[in-house]
Scaffold this motif. Structure first.
Motif, mmCIF file in Angstrom:
data_model
loop_
_atom_site.group_PDB
_atom_site.id
_atom_site.type_symbol
_atom_site.label_atom_id
_atom_site.label_comp_id
_atom_site.label_asym_id
_atom_site.label_seq_id
_atom_site.Cartn_x
_atom_site.Cartn_y
_atom_site.Cartn_z
ATOM 1 N N LEU A 17 4.068 13.339 -5.477
ATOM 2 C CA LEU A 17 5.338 13.499 -4.734
ATOM 3 C C LEU A 17 4.866 12.932 -3.218
ATOM 4 O O LEU A 17 3.867 12.722 -3.015
ATOM 5 C CB LEU A 17 5.537 15.186 -4.611
ATOM 6 N N GLY A 18 6.133 12.886 -2.543
ATOM 7 C CA GLY A 18 5.820 12.720 -1.286
ATOM 8 C C GLY A 18 6.380 11.166 -0.866
ATOM 9 O O GLY A 18 6.600 10.501 -1.663
ATOM 10 N N GLY A 19 6.544 10.889 0.370
ATOM 11 C CA GLY A 19 7.060 9.957 1.131
ATOM 12 C C GLY A 19 6.327 8.585 0.891
ATOM 13 O O GLY A 19 6.913 7.562 0.846
ATOM 14 N N VAL A 20 4.892 8.733 1.144
ATOM 15 C CA VAL A 20 3.991 7.332 0.943
ATOM 16 C C VAL A 20 4.118 6.877 -0.529
ATOM 17 O O VAL A 20 4.313 5.562 -0.402
ATOM 18 C CB VAL A 20 2.371 7.959 0.968
ATOM 19 N N ALA A 21 4.028 7.590 -1.471
ATOM 20 C CA ALA A 21 4.271 7.038 -2.793
ATOM 21 C C ALA A 21 5.668 6.245 -2.785
ATOM 22 O O ALA A 21 5.706 4.980 -3.551
ATOM 23 C CB ALA A 21 4.173 7.768 -4.009
ATOM 24 N N SER A 22 6.657 6.897 -2.486
ATOM 25 C CA SER A 22 8.056 6.357 -2.406
ATOM 26 C C SER A 22 8.098 4.852 -1.475
ATOM 27 O O SER A 22 8.717 4.023 -2.074
ATOM 28 C CB SER A 22 9.194 7.295 -1.903
ATOM 29 N N CYS A 23 7.601 5.193 -0.277
ATOM 30 C CA CYS A 23 7.457 4.103 0.285
ATOM 31 C C CYS A 23 6.753 2.731 -0.080
ATOM 32 O O CYS A 23 7.389 1.745 0.091
ATOM 33 C CB CYS A 23 6.628 4.160 1.875
ATOM 34 N N LEU A 24 5.654 2.980 -0.779
ATOM 35 C CA LEU A 24 5.049 1.954 -1.247
ATOM 36 C C LEU A 24 5.575 1.391 -2.731
ATOM 37 O O LEU A 24 5.748 0.131 -2.530
ATOM 38 C CB LEU A 24 3.620 2.361 -1.603
ATOM 39 N N LEU A 25 6.286 2.158 -3.250
ATOM 40 C CA LEU A 25 7.207 1.592 -4.377
ATOM 41 C C LEU A 25 8.284 0.560 -3.766
ATOM 42 O O LEU A 25 8.647 -0.491 -4.099
ATOM 43 C CB LEU A 25 7.734 2.680 -5.200
ATOM 44 N N ASN A 26 8.940 1.204 -2.590
ATOM 45 C CA ASN A 26 9.990 0.398 -2.102
ATOM 46 C C ASN A 26 9.541 -1.044 -1.727
ATOM 47 O O ASN A 26 10.206 -1.816 -1.865
ATOM 48 C CB ASN A 26 10.546 1.151 -0.772
ATOM 49 N N MET A 28 6.697 -2.632 -2.723
ATOM 50 C CA MET A 28 6.426 -3.336 -3.786
ATOM 51 C C MET A 28 7.590 -4.021 -4.640
ATOM 52 O O MET A 28 7.656 -5.186 -4.986
ATOM 53 C CB MET A 28 5.470 -2.273 -4.684
ATOM 54 N N GLU A 29 8.725 -3.424 -4.812
ATOM 55 C CA GLU A 29 9.857 -3.806 -5.469
ATOM 56 C C GLU A 29 10.631 -4.839 -4.595
ATOM 57 O O GLU A 29 11.486 -5.455 -5.188
ATOM 58 C CB GLU A 29 10.922 -2.636 -5.688
ATOM 59 N N HIS A 30 10.273 -4.948 -3.479
ATOM 60 C CA HIS A 30 10.983 -6.030 -2.520
ATOM 61 C C HIS A 30 10.022 -6.937 -1.976
ATOM 62 O O HIS A 30 10.568 -7.990 -1.205
ATOM 63 C CB HIS A 30 11.970 -5.445 -1.205
ATOM 64 N N CYS A 31 8.843 -6.964 -2.213
ATOM 65 C CA CYS A 31 7.874 -7.871 -1.748
ATOM 66 C C CYS A 31 7.801 -9.122 -2.800
ATOM 67 O O CYS A 31 8.335 -9.047 -3.875
ATOM 68 C CB CYS A 31 6.317 -7.251 -1.853
ATOM 69 N N ASP A 32 7.095 -10.465 -2.407
ATOM 70 C CA ASP A 32 7.047 -11.398 -3.092
ATOM 71 C C ASP A 32 6.042 -11.360 -4.136
ATOM 72 O O ASP A 32 4.652 -11.760 -3.708
ATOM 73 C CB ASP A 32 7.015 -12.673 -1.955
ATOM 74 N N LEU A 33 6.356 -10.887 -5.233
ATOM 75 C CA LEU A 33 5.220 -10.633 -6.055
ATOM 76 C C LEU A 33 4.973 -12.069 -6.949
ATOM 77 O O LEU A 33 3.739 -12.098 -7.675
ATOM 78 C CB LEU A 33 5.530 -9.618 -7.293
ATOM 79 N N SER A 34 5.294 -13.047 -6.833
ATOM 80 C CA SER A 34 4.907 -14.301 -7.072
ATOM 81 C C SER A 34 3.502 -14.641 -6.426
ATOM 82 O O SER A 34 3.005 -15.461 -6.914
ATOM 83 C CB SER A 34 5.971 -15.272 -7.143
ATOM 84 N N ARG A 35 3.475 -13.982 -5.161
ATOM 85 C CA ARG A 35 2.235 -14.408 -4.405
ATOM 86 C C ARG A 35 1.211 -13.452 -4.261
ATOM 87 O O ARG A 35 0.092 -13.926 -4.158
ATOM 88 C CB ARG A 35 2.730 -14.683 -3.027
ATOM 89 N N THR A 55 7.726 -2.714 -12.372
ATOM 90 C CA THR A 55 7.730 -3.468 -11.086
ATOM 91 C C THR A 55 6.870 -4.944 -11.446
ATOM 92 O O THR A 55 7.184 -5.986 -11.264
ATOM 93 C CB THR A 55 7.563 -3.105 -9.893
ATOM 94 N N ASP A 56 5.698 -4.396 -11.895
ATOM 95 C CA ASP A 56 4.849 -5.599 -12.127
ATOM 96 C C ASP A 56 3.676 -5.157 -13.443
ATOM 97 O O ASP A 56 2.815 -4.125 -13.014
ATOM 98 C CB ASP A 56 3.918 -5.900 -10.848
ATOM 99 N N ASP A 342 15.542 -1.529 7.102
ATOM 100 C CA ASP A 342 16.012 -2.044 5.981
ATOM 101 C C ASP A 342 14.879 -2.743 5.143
ATOM 102 O O ASP A 342 14.160 -3.502 5.684
ATOM 103 C CB ASP A 342 17.121 -3.213 6.318
ATOM 104 N N ILE A 343 14.676 -2.452 3.807
ATOM 105 C CA ILE A 343 13.399 -2.797 3.247
ATOM 106 C C ILE A 343 13.336 -4.491 2.847
ATOM 107 O O ILE A 343 12.268 -5.040 3.032
ATOM 108 C CB ILE A 343 13.356 -1.806 1.615
#
Length: 360
Positions: A17-26, A28-35, A55-56, A342-343
């Motif tokens: 639970l908690g904001g840190v895990a939620s923040c990291l998922l946000n 990760m979902e919006h980062c360039d995971l091709s790199r 997500t990956d 904005d993420i």
């Protein structure tokens, strides 16, 4: 490198639970995971794991003992991951406990090690004396400092605060925006027929939910209900308190879930924390247009829309305000975007930061 991607180990600790895990998922979902590929070191399996894999699929999740309970064993496990992982960087989100989390990475020669402060703390904080003692050592093994806000950087890094990269707890603003019709539809979908006060997050002492419940009872509003969305170690105590105050049916304990619809359905968001950095839930609530009431221990920079109110941690102050009215701001999403939360934009800033400090 993994599949031609740069690998970064994210040390997260508790992901239940908690904001840190939620923040990291946000992010990760919006980062360039091709790199980039993110792996995680967590305390135990949780729903977070499935979201990471969705997500990956190549991301790895490792489990370590609690850094505050068995630091030697945890350090031993982290050392093994660092030796075998081929990481270009280790990013610790453990705030003060980064003093322990980053030492194995340093001994293994990981070239980039980030100590990230995700919250500020004060004398009301859990284990304040321990945190105060460890604070000077938080960034001891770090090559770089980061923080979710200026106040968190100043609280943890003190004179080194100016060196910290400020990465806000950004959110998907489009997901939380709310129109007048959506508010009515969400209220109906959640079976809420009265003015609704909402808290979302972890039921922990830090959140000071006992004060909120007592203030709600003191307000004596027959046309209001209180929704507590989440879970945590204080749940049984809070349920017991509601029983003692005869609040059955007036206080709703909603299980953890995507909070979007609850933000849209509610009328006022409450965060009576004893201490708080840049709260993810507070940003989500603002993006939805909710009137937000924060304790005066919440960082002032949390008010990114300019319409939040800060109240003394006093039952009378909260009960009096809960008796008042609450107006929704249906243009709040644009204010959150303008404030830099904005993420989509911030995820690009994160990978640009990694590019810079890793040297790619």
């Amino acid at each position: 490198m993994a599949d031609g991607r740069i690998k970064i180990l994210q040390i997260t600790g508790n992901t239940n639970l908690g904001g840190v895990a939620s923040c990291l998922l946000n992010y990760m979902e919006h980062c360039d995971l091709s790199r980039y590929r993110f792996d995680f070191a967590a305390y135990s399996p949780s729903p977070f794991d499935d979201k990471v894999k969705a997500t990956d699929a190549q991301s790895q999740i490792f489990y370590i003992p609690r850094l505050d309970k068995d630091p030697l064993k945890a350090a031993e496990e982290l050392k093994k991951f660092c030796l075998e992982g081929g990481y270009a960087a280790v990013h610790s989100h453990m705030t003060i406990l980064s003093a322990i989390a980053l030492e194995p990475a340093a001994k293994c020669g990981v070239p980039v090690r980030i100590c990230h402060a995700h919250s500020s703390f004060n004398k009301n904080s859990d284990r304040y004396l321990i945190k105060k003692f460890m604070r000077p050592f938080a960034g001891r093994y770090a090559t770089h400092l980061a923080a979710c806000s200026r106040s968190a950087a100043e609280s943890v890094f003190k004179k080194q605060a100016d060196k910290a990269f400020i990465l806000p707890n950004a959110i998907d603003t489009a997901r939380f925006s709310c129109s007048e019709s959506e508010h009515a539809e969400a209220k109906k979908a959640c079976s809420l027929t009265k003015t609704t006060a909402l808290f979302t997050g972890r039921f922990a002492k830090q959140k000071n939910l006992g004060l909120l419940i007592r203030a709600f009872a003191e307000a004596k509003r027959e046309d209001m209900q209180l929704v507590l969305l989440g879970d945590g170690p204080e749940k049984k105590n809070l349920e017991k308190l509601c029983g003692e105050l005869n609040l059955q049916g007036k206080v709703i304990f909603a299980p953890p879930c995507k909070p979007d619809i609850w933000y849209k359905a509610a009328d006022v968001f409450c965060l009576p924390s004893l201490y708080e950095g840049m709260s993810v839930s507070a940003l989500e609530a603002q993006a939805s247009g909710l009137k937000c009431l924060f304790s005066d221990a919440v960082a002032r920079e949390t008010d990114v829309t300019g319409g939040c109110e800060f109240l003394a941690n006093d039952i009378n102050a909260w009960s009096e305000r809960l008796r008042g009215s609450f107006e929704r701001d249906y243009f709040a999403k644009d204010k959150v975007i303008s404030a830099g939360y904005d993420i989509s934009r911030e995820a690009r800033r994160l990978t640009d930061y990694y590019d810079d400090i890793i040297g790619v």
